[in-house]
Write a protein that holds these residues in place. Structure first.
Motif, PDB file in Angstrom:
ATOM      1  N   UNK A 150      11.352 -23.379   3.418  1.00  0.00           N
ATOM      2  CA  UNK A 150      12.516 -24.345   3.915  1.00  0.00           C
ATOM      3  C   UNK A 150      12.680 -25.446   2.889  1.00  0.00           C
ATOM      4  N   UNK A 151      11.465 -25.917   2.586  1.00  0.00           N
ATOM      5  CA  UNK A 151      11.439 -27.373   1.733  1.00  0.00           C
ATOM      6  C   UNK A 151      11.847 -26.936   0.242  1.00  0.00           C
ATOM      7  N   UNK A 152      11.598 -25.742  -0.172  1.00  0.00           N
ATOM      8  CA  UNK A 152      11.865 -25.315  -1.564  1.00  0.00           C
ATOM      9  C   UNK A 152      13.028 -24.696  -2.009  1.00  0.00           C
ATOM     10  N   UNK A 153      13.864 -24.446  -0.880  1.00  0.00           N
ATOM     11  CA  UNK A 153      15.252 -23.915  -0.845  1.00  0.00           C
ATOM     12  C   UNK A 153      16.371 -25.162  -0.399  1.00  0.00           C
ATOM     13  N   UNK A 154      16.067 -26.322  -0.106  1.00  0.00           N
ATOM     14  CA  UNK A 154      16.819 -27.327   0.413  1.00  0.00           C
ATOM     15  C   UNK A 154      17.299 -28.086  -0.736  1.00  0.00           C
ATOM     16  N   UNK A 155      17.911 -29.176  -0.358  1.00  0.00           N
ATOM     17  CA  UNK A 155      18.152 -30.098  -1.624  1.00  0.00           C
ATOM     18  C   UNK A 155      17.038 -30.495  -2.442  1.00  0.00           C
ATOM     19  N   UNK A 156      17.205 -29.994  -3.661  1.00  0.00           N
ATOM     20  CA  UNK A 156      15.958 -30.193  -4.383  1.00  0.00           C
ATOM     21  C   UNK A 156      15.825 -31.515  -5.017  1.00  0.00           C
TER      22      UNK A 156
END
Length: 586
Positions: free
Chosen positions: A153-159
């Motif tokens: 999830x953290x790698x596809x959210x707001x970069x």
């Protein structure tokens, strides 16, 4: 060390001119005085506490109704992510390991400052920069993967927001490592001559245990976040299964730090409670060595329980069994502290002032958090309530009910020492009542919500949960209200509070043996202890004595954990009658 060496050490200036604070502007400078840095940490921590509290209120207002009608689900994710991050990394950790430790430890052990004053100032400003950087992410879209920031999830959210989140936590983590190193060296190497480890105040023992966790666990979190940033920005696959990575590895690395982080947050306030209770109960602390060594045991065992957060992550049976047993065992040293505090209270001459009220509130709610902690350490129960509001309730009973109530107990206890003025007792009690009722009204219903199956981290829920959520929202508003008498009390007392004197509580630890507020160099010479830190009700040893350096005898070590140093006074030196305060508090 001879008397001449003591005299030379006492007269040797510890810092260059300009060190310390003589005007309010000095608190906004790169200052190497540990007392200034402690206040800087505390003010900054309270600023982030207010920010995190505003975010928490938005969460509770949104959850007052089942529909998403106050903020959008996307913004809800961002808000609870930032709330958790701010409260942990910028409020509770800096308040304990930064503010309280920096201000108190040199005073408690008779030192003039921390071991590395410049490094100490660097650590504070790194923490402040990390916090400000985190807040700036609101302008580019803050992180929205929760404070755990699990991949994928953290790698596809707001970069952009996630990258800023990672950088800010890395900066704050580096600050924590530098601060822990400084605290550990100060405690181990800079105690007043003759003070053994078993004669230190218990707050120092708690900080020694906290330091070990900071130095051992924080680098692992830093490594996990650096690898996560590579996955996010460079397209690597450390935690991406499609490229041979494993997201569960991130969970192991994250929780290897983040469960010990619970003890990094709570151990300093265990120490604060151990200082508050004997003073306001007028009794020697029960089980000094048991409390001291249990802090070290918590530090050691805290490194062996991280995977109980991962019972639903496909962990094998043998691993579940090991971490379940370890998680239950860690309740033993914690229980030792609880029973020692209760034994100290038993039969004491209790003064129900604000510090003691918050200390007793701390014990009551932390016991609830500890009991639910043992419950979720059990694999079957944890699988049932994992990712429900039962976990939210447990976490807040430990961290808000524990750490924050402990912080307030210490705040009111040491407020006269830091400011030289007494706080308003009526406002302090009002603050306690509103906080205690509001806290329990907010988080007690969440146990039931979790058992009924309401998931955490959601903005839309089944209408059958609305009544309990409304109750929790009312409690949150009451908690918000409790801040009003606190703020009024602080500013009114700073301006018009009664002069406190050097030792208004008639306490025995060394920080009370200097002026209030302390001088820049803390002590006029090398302090020599005349009693133990908790020798209340010990006849002629009821009060600590600041022995003058003109005494030609070296300090002689007295036996026993509740006996510190005693130096035979020079019969030619007159004793100030004002130093002999009446033993009866009434």
């Amino acid at each position: 060390m001879t008397q001449a060496e003591l005299q030379e050490q006492a007269n040797k200036p510890a810092h260059a001119p300009g060190h310390g604070a003589t005007k309010w502007q000095d608190y906004f400078t790169f200052n190497t005085d540990h007392k200034v840095i402690g206040i800087q940490y505390l003010v900054a921590a309270f600023f982030f506490f207010f920010v995190g509290g505003i975010l928490a209120t938005i969460i509770r207002v949104e959850l007052a109704t089942p529909a998403s009608d106050f903020v959008s689900p996307e913004n809800y994710n961002r808000i609870f992510t930032m709330h958790g991050t701010i409260m942990i990394f910028l409020w509770v950790v800096p308040a304990g390991t930064g503010a309280f430790a920096n201000y108190l430890i040199p005073l408690m052990i008779g030192a003039k400052d921390m071991a590395f004053p410049k490094l100490n100032a660097v650590a504070f400003w790194m923490n402040a920069v990390g916090g400000i950087l985190l807040l700036t992410s609101f302008f580019v879209g803050p992180a929205e993967a929760g404070w755990t920031s699990y991949p994928p999830l953290s790698t596809i959210a707001s970069k952009a927001g996630e990258a800023i989140w990672i950088l800010s936590i890395l900066i704050a983590g580096t600050s924590s490592i530098l601060g822990g190193l400084n605290i550990g060296v100060t405690i181990l190497k800079m105690r007043v001559p003759g003070m053994s480890l078993n004669q230190m105040p218990l707050f120092c023992w708690s900080m020694l245990a906290t330091t070990a966790l900071q130095l051992l666990a924080t680098p692992v979190l830093a490594a996990a976040l650096i690898l996560l940033s590579f996955d996010l920005l460079a397209g690597t696959t450390f935690f991406n299964p499609t490229g041979g990575g494993d997201p569960v590895v991130y969970q192991h690395m994250f929780w290897f730090y983040s469960h010990p982080a619970v003890y990094i947050m709570i151990l300093p306030f265990f120490g604060a409670i151990s200082e508050v209770i004997p003073v306001h109960a007028r009794k020697p602390i029960f089980g000094y060595r048991a409390i001291a060594y249990s802090s070290i045991a918590i530090s050691f065992l805290g490194l062996l329980v991280w995977a109980h957060h991962m019972f639903t992550s496909g962990t094998p049976g043998w691993m579940r069994m090991f971490f379940m047993i370890a998680s239950m065992i860690i309740a033993v040293p914690t229980g030792i502290k609880i029973f020692s505090w209760l034994a100290t209270l038993w039969g004491g001459k209790l003064a129900l002032e604000s510090p003691m009220l918050f200390a007793m509130g701390f014990i009551s709610v932390f016991v609830i958090g500890g009991i639910t902690g043992v419950m979720v350490a059990s694999v079957p129960f944890d699988i049932h309530v994992h990712d429900t509001y039962f976990i939210v309730a447990h976490l807040h009973y430990v961290l808000f009910g524990g750490s924050v109530l402990g912080l307030y107990a210490g705040f009111y206890h040491w407020f006269p020492k830091v400011t030289g003025r007494m706080y308003n007792e009526t406002l302090g009690r009002m603050h306690f009542v509103l906080t205690f009722i509001g806290f329990n009204l907010t988080f007690m219903p969440m146990h039931e919500l979790g058992l009924l199956g309401m998931n955490r981290r959601i903005a839309v829920y089944d209408p059958k949960f609305q009544a309990l959520n409304e109750l929790a929202t009312i409690g949150a508003i009451l908690m918000d209200t409790s801040i009003i008498p606190f703020i009024i009390n602080v500013f009114w007392s700073l301006a018009r509070g009664k002069k406190a004197g050097d030792n208004p509580w008639r306490a025995l630890t060394l920080e009370w043996m200097t002026s209030s507020p302390p001088a820049i160099e803390n002590f006029e010479g090398v302090p020599v202890l005349a009693t133990g830190p908790y020798d209340y009700g010990m006849g002629d040893r009821e009060y600590q004595t600041y022995v003058p350096l003109s005494n030609e005898r070296e300090p002689a070590l007295a036996a026993g954990p509740n006996s510190a140093l005693r130096a035979d006074p020079d019969p030619t030196v007159a004793v100030n009658p004002e130093d002999r305060q009446p033993k009866d508090k009434s």
